[in-house]
Scaffold this motif. Structure first.
Motif, PDB file in Angstrom:
ATOM      1  N   CYS A  68     -80.293  36.763 -20.619  1.00 54.58           N
ATOM      2  CA  CYS A  68     -80.897  36.369 -19.344  1.00 54.58           C
ATOM      3  C   CYS A  68     -81.644  35.053 -19.453  1.00 54.58           C
ATOM      4  CB  CYS A  68     -81.856  37.458 -18.860  1.00 54.58           C
ATOM      5  SG  CYS A  68     -81.004  38.895 -18.199  1.00 54.58           S
ATOM      6  N   SER A  69     -81.582  34.374 -20.571  1.00 56.46           N
ATOM      7  CA  SER A  69     -82.367  33.152 -20.759  1.00 56.46           C
ATOM      8  C   SER A  69     -81.672  31.923 -20.192  1.00 56.46           C
ATOM      9  CB  SER A  69     -82.633  32.930 -22.245  1.00 56.46           C
ATOM     10  OG  SER A  69     -81.420  32.847 -22.947  1.00 56.46           O
ATOM     11  N   ILE A  99     -88.854  41.326  -4.636  1.00 59.72           N
ATOM     12  CA  ILE A  99     -89.670  42.003  -5.639  1.00 59.72           C
ATOM     13  C   ILE A  99     -89.093  43.383  -5.908  1.00 59.72           C
ATOM     14  CG2 ILE A  99     -91.960  42.936  -6.167  1.00 59.72           C
ATOM     15  CD1 ILE A  99     -91.957  39.925  -6.144  1.00 59.72           C
ATOM     16  N   GLY A 100     -88.784  43.673  -7.169  1.00 57.00           N
ATOM     17  CA  GLY A 100     -88.255  44.978  -7.552  1.00 57.00           C
ATOM     18  C   GLY A 100     -87.054  44.839  -8.467  1.00 57.00           C
ATOM     19  N   VAL A 121     -81.572  33.052  -3.908  1.00 55.81           N
ATOM     20  CA  VAL A 121     -82.229  34.350  -4.010  1.00 55.81           C
ATOM     21  C   VAL A 121     -82.686  34.559  -5.448  1.00 55.81           C
ATOM     22  CG1 VAL A 121     -82.059  36.838  -3.606  1.00 55.81           C
ATOM     23  CG2 VAL A 121     -80.673  35.257  -2.242  1.00 55.81           C
ATOM     24  N   PHE A 122     -83.992  34.823  -5.601  1.00 59.27           N
ATOM     25  CA  PHE A 122     -84.554  35.243  -6.873  1.00 59.27           C
ATOM     26  C   PHE A 122     -84.901  36.719  -6.785  1.00 59.27           C
ATOM     27  CE2 PHE A 122     -85.727  30.698  -6.796  1.00 59.27           C
ATOM     28  CZ  PHE A 122     -85.239  30.295  -8.037  1.00 59.27           C
ATOM     29  N   CYS A 123     -84.884  37.416  -7.921  1.00 55.09           N
ATOM     30  CA  CYS A 123     -85.277  38.822  -7.953  1.00 55.09           C
ATOM     31  C   CYS A 123     -86.124  39.062  -9.197  1.00 55.09           C
ATOM     32  CB  CYS A 123     -84.049  39.731  -7.967  1.00 55.09           C
ATOM     33  SG  CYS A 123     -84.436  41.491  -7.818  1.00 55.09           S
ATOM     34  N   ALA A 124     -87.322  39.615  -8.994  1.00 57.66           N
ATOM     35  CA  ALA A 124     -88.223  39.874 -10.108  1.00 57.66           C
ATOM     36  C   ALA A 124     -88.657  41.341 -10.109  1.00 57.66           C
ATOM     37  CB  ALA A 124     -89.460  38.971 -10.013  1.00 57.66           C
ATOM     38  N   ILE A 139     -85.659  37.250 -12.655  1.00 60.96           N
ATOM     39  CA  ILE A 139     -86.812  36.680 -13.362  1.00 60.96           C
ATOM     40  C   ILE A 139     -87.555  37.820 -14.054  1.00 60.96           C
ATOM     41  CG2 ILE A 139     -88.771  35.096 -13.161  1.00 60.96           C
ATOM     42  CD1 ILE A 139     -86.224  33.906 -12.071  1.00 60.96           C
ATOM     43  N   PRO A 140     -87.016  38.341 -15.171  1.00 64.22           N
ATOM     44  CA  PRO A 140     -87.628  39.517 -15.806  1.00 64.22           C
ATOM     45  C   PRO A 140     -89.017  39.256 -16.358  1.00 64.22           C
ATOM     46  CG  PRO A 140     -85.874  38.607 -17.182  1.00 64.22           C
ATOM     47  CD  PRO A 140     -85.804  37.897 -15.875  1.00 64.22           C
TER      48      PRO A 140
END
Length: 530
Positions: A68-69, A99-100, A121-124, A139-140
């Motif tokens: 994921c880097s 978020i989630g 779209v970002f997802c964290a 974005i872990p």
């Protein structure tokens, strides 16, 4: 339409490989230098790059499957505008942060990525399935419990809309902090999220504003609760007041079961502070259904109906779960009933919350019981976010520009908005780890997911609890792991496609219910899965 794309890897030296001829001009962050590229068949490196999208293209960030880097951006041909909000503001382009990291969030990312008004779209924190699907950049490393970190990320990347998936960040006040600094956030304040965070609060709102619900009493003393249970008799329902990860509701069929539930919460404290008060509630007999409405503080618009399957086993047997499958629309919620739910439950709640000084902005998820004896809806509980797995069947059917709609909700501009849905039906079958909802093994290998998605048209697999092992295989890391979702001209076709895909997946460590949709389809439709 053909979807030619170019992939751009963001690393210390950015490498571009493209077969798409077209002019690309884009800007995602002020931290990069502006660049303009003519995309022919070429491969070259530059030290820095900044993206900003012109009308013809849109940038969809995603993370490579492993690791994921390394982040990459896929630039897809721009889709035509979607009906639902009109075309004014079509020039407004959004970077969205979800978020989630579960199946609900994967479905939201999928729908947002398809939105014409959404650039990225970002997802964290996201999950491995979201990353590998290309539906969002995960974005872990972003700590979603740290509001200052989330705010910094939003400012750095120019995020114009935050969509909060799970209930815990909402109850803890993440939306409060984001709205305070001017970041549009789809999700209620901590005060409004008490509709889910405290069942006693929800019941008090029902009492005050005449919203139909089951008869109840609230207790913090075990002896008093047991005395009330003895007076009411069984079956009866015992609920922890606070958030208990979907495990805080016990449907007790005998007095002994009810007494044990009270002791487990009030004496043994199995849910900690969430169970320091219990609601003892009348048992309602009938058919459950899920009703969703988008709310902007003053106005509400309904989403399509859906029906969940809470019990772990076929025929609605075994313990409750977070949900083993769902379908949309739900025939039990007729147009007349939907209008009644809006008039008697949703709108009084919205107006009541406004009158209480804590306007609700977000999605109201009403868990309903259509009572057998009266045929009328009663409110069982409120959730203050999209349901999981109902979100999956709703998002695969939604045709409107969801980014634009959710932003309108944040701005108090939902009045007059209507939503467009694909015709027919959708179904999701949840695949879970053996042992769920009890203890289960982690790390079991899942194979043939790509083959499953290609087994029939309109199939999409949403990941809830997956990771990648060192060999690049998907492995199960949660209880509910996959949401195998399909659309069809009717519920039978959606069901057949979903189960065809499920049967293609090779996962000895998993299981699934074989009767999703049984209330809406004839029993002989399930013979093949018996």
């Amino acid at each position: 339409m053909a979807m030619a794309f170019a992939t751009f890897n963001l690393s210390p030296s950015l490498r571009f490989v493209s077969n798409n001829k077209g002019f690309f001009d884009s800007q995602l962050s002020n931290s990069f230098l502006s660049s303009r590229l003519f995309l022919g068949t070429s491969s070259f490196s530059v030290p820095t790059l900044s993206f900003s999208t012109i009308h013809q293209t849109s940038c969809r960030p995603h993370i490579n499957a492993s690791p994921c880097s390394s982040t990459s951006f896929r630039c897809f041909a721009q889709k035509s505008p979607v009906d639902g909000l009109g075309s004014n503001g079509a020039s407004e382009r959004l970077v969205v942060l979800v978020i989630g990291g579960g199946g609900r969030e994967h479905a939201l990312c999928y729908a947002l990525q398809r939105s014409p008004s959404c650039d990225a779209v970002f997802c964290a924190p996201g999950n491995a399935g979201i990353s590998s699907s290309g539906n969002a950049t995960c974005i872990p490393e972003l700590d979603i419990s740290d509001s200052s970190a989330v705010i910094s990320f939003c400012r750095k990347w120019g995020v114009g809309l935050v969509v909060v998936g799970p209930e815990a960040p909402l109850v803890s006040g993440l939306a409060n902090e984001l709205v305070k600094v001017g970041i549009p956030t789809f999700g209620p304040s901590a005060e409004a999220a008490a509709l889910e965070g405290s069942k006693n609060f929800m019941k008090s709102i029902c009492d005050k504003y005449g919203i139909p619900t089951a008869k109840y009493q609230t207790f913090s003393d075990a002896s008093a609760a047991k005395q009330y249970i003895k007076e009411q008799g069984a079956p009866i329902v015992i609920k922890a007041d606070g958030l208990a990860a979907g495990k805080g509701v016990i449907v007790a069929m005998t007095l002994e079961e009810a007494y044990e539930a009270v002791d487990s919460m009030l004496v043994e404290g199995i849910f900690g502070s969430a169970g320091c008060r219990v609601i003892v509630e009348e048992f309602l007999e009938g058919e459950e259904a899920s009703f969703f409405a988008l709310v902007d503080g003053e106005n509400a618009i309904p989403l399509e109906s859906a029906q969940d399957h809470k019990r772990v086993g076929d025929g609605d047997t075994g313990p409750n779960t977070g949900g083993m499958g769902a379908y949309s629309p739900a025939p039990v919620l007729t147009e007349e009933l939907q209008s009644l739910v809006m008039e008697s439950i949703i709108l009084p709640t919205v107006k009541g919350m406004s009158a209480e000084g804590c306007k609700f902005v977000g999605v109201l998820y009403a868990g309903l019981m259509i009572e057998k004896k009266s045929g009328l809806p009663k409110l069982i509980e409120y959730n203050v976010r999209f349901g999981d797995p109902e979100c999956q069947v709703l998002m695969i059917r939604l045709e409107s520009d969801i980014a634009k709609v959710l932003l309108a909700a944040c701005r108090g501009e939902l009045k007059g908005v209507s939503l467009n849905w694909s015709p027919g039906s959708a179904m999701v079958v949840v695949m879970a780890s053996q042992g769920y909802p009890g203890s289960y093994e982690k790390g079991t290998v899942i194979q043939s997911l790509e083959e499953a998605e290609n087994v029939a048209p309109c199939v999409k697999i949403f990941h809830a609890g997956t990771a990648l092992d060192l060999d690049g295989n998907f492995v199960a890391m949660g209880g509910r792991v996959l949401g195998v979702t399909a659309k069809g001209r009717d519920l039978k076709e959606a069901r057949d496609r979903a189960y065809d895909a499920v049967e293609e997946i090779k996962w000895p460590g998993g299981f699934y219910r074989r009767d999703i949709g049984w209330r809406a389809l004839p029993q002989n439709e399930f013979a093949r899965n018996a």
